[in-house]
Write an enzyme that holds these catalytic residues in place. Sequence first.
Site, PDB file in Angstrom:
ATOM      1  N   ASP A  92       0.824  -1.211   0.000  1.00 12.82           N
ATOM      2  CA  ASP A  92       0.000   0.000   0.000  1.00 12.82           C
ATOM      3  C   ASP A  92       0.857   1.261   0.000  1.00 12.82           C
ATOM      4  OD1 ASP A  92       0.929  -0.133   2.592  1.00 12.82           O
ATOM      5  OD2 ASP A  92      -1.051  -0.193   3.538  1.00 12.82           O
ATOM      6  N   SER A  93       2.180   1.098   0.033  1.00 11.98           N
ATOM      7  CA  SER A  93       3.076   2.242  -0.151  1.00 11.98           C
ATOM      8  C   SER A  93       2.910   2.859  -1.532  1.00 11.98           C
ATOM      9  CB  SER A  93       4.538   1.817   0.049  1.00 11.98           C
ATOM     10  OG  SER A  93       4.885   0.775  -0.847  1.00 11.98           O
ATOM     11  N   ASP A 131      -1.282  -6.145  -0.506  1.00 12.00           N
ATOM     12  CA  ASP A 131      -1.670  -5.548   0.769  1.00 12.00           C
ATOM     13  C   ASP A 131      -3.181  -5.342   0.834  1.00 12.00           C
ATOM     14  OD1 ASP A 131       0.226  -5.161   2.745  1.00 12.00           O
ATOM     15  OD2 ASP A 131       1.042  -3.346   1.836  1.00 12.00           O
ATOM     16  N   LYS A 161      -1.448  -9.556   2.523  1.00 17.40           N
ATOM     17  CA  LYS A 161      -0.761  -9.122   3.741  1.00 17.40           C
ATOM     18  C   LYS A 161      -1.655  -8.153   4.480  1.00 17.40           C
ATOM     19  CE  LYS A 161       2.679  -6.052   3.793  1.00 17.40           C
ATOM     20  NZ  LYS A 161       2.202  -5.055   4.806  1.00 17.40           N
ATOM     21  N   GLU A 163      -1.893  -5.771   8.382  1.00 15.61           N
ATOM     22  CA  GLU A 163      -1.189  -5.275   9.562  1.00 15.61           C
ATOM     23  C   GLU A 163      -1.948  -5.618  10.836  1.00 15.61           C
ATOM     24  OE1 GLU A 163      -0.355  -1.136   9.166  1.00 15.61           O
ATOM     25  OE2 GLU A 163       0.657  -1.346   7.232  1.00 15.61           O
ATOM     26  N   GLU A 230       8.714  -4.784  11.019  1.00 12.52           N
ATOM     27  CA  GLU A 230       9.139  -3.468  10.550  1.00 12.52           C
ATOM     28  C   GLU A 230       9.596  -2.587  11.702  1.00 12.52           C
ATOM     29  OE1 GLU A 230       7.728   0.367   7.852  1.00 12.52           O
ATOM     30  OE2 GLU A 230       6.480  -1.438   7.913  1.00 12.52           O
TER      31      GLU A 230
END
Length: 333
Positions: A92-93, A131, A161, A163, A230
């Site tokens: 998502d960056s 993501d 993925k 978080e 991270e």
Amino acid sequence: MRPQNLQKVIQSSYRPLPVIVVRPVAISTCQTRQSSHSPLGTPSANPRKKTTINTLQSLYKKQEPITMITAHDFPSAHVADVAGMDMILVGDSLAMVALGMEDTSEVILEEMILHCRSVVRATKGAFTVGDLPMGSYEISPEQAVDSAIRVVKEGRVQGVKLEGGMEMAPTIERIVRAGIPVVGHVGLTPQRQNTLGGFRVQGKTTLGALKVLEDAMAVQEAGCFAVVLEAVPAEVASIITKKLRIPTIGIGAGNGCSGQVLVQVDMSGNFPPGRFLPKFVKQYGDVWSESMRAISNYKTEVKSRAYPAPEHTYPMTEKELYEFDNLIDSKPA
């Protein structure tokens, strides 16, 4: 009419059909392409096998570091795949590096799916992961399963993925039960930067390190096949890696992890001078400067008419040009 007369009529009206001779025509199997739109170029003479979860588990058991990099479109995925990356993450960056947004919280599920589809078209060997963006999985496990299915079914990636640690374990379990591979993400979780007080290193205290470990253990038990660590102190990440039974993919977490991931735009230097880079990023290239040089030279040559040169144009015979010129001259203005 008598039979013999009928036969004469038929004979007199009969005309044989012409014989059509079909001659074999040689068809060239090599076509000349008059366009620059071929996306993949010449196929590799020795294409590698597609990376699967079994491949990644094998690398983990052999203690061979797993290589992972982000990609956000066809070209960035193509170069990463040809370079031999084990995993490609549609992170998502891309909200910032591809869409010019302020942070990852802006990107929506439909945009992620679109970028996933672009990346997968170029990826023939690497294992692809997409993501789940903020707002697409936190409300309920049912929402998360629905989003994950869309990312895999419509985005065509092999896994997702998300978080979060212990609080996301029930959600991860549901996604895994739906048959979708999941990569966890603990430590610094950018989607929750406002709760964390910004992009801050996690696990720097005893209690903080214990929290990261507990989160990593929780997502492992929930069914994740790997977990991203991270912005965690290298020593803490190394201890967590030894405690887990699944690979850890580090980003700002030292070389004691099972593998590493970086944002491709960061590590390739595809950004203007003066842009902030996190401490953990090593810049391996200078794509921005090379692109600037190429585009500036192109601009200069177009302005001076040095480009296109004769070798960049398509030919026409003098006879055809002469006839065309005469035809135009003969027409009234």
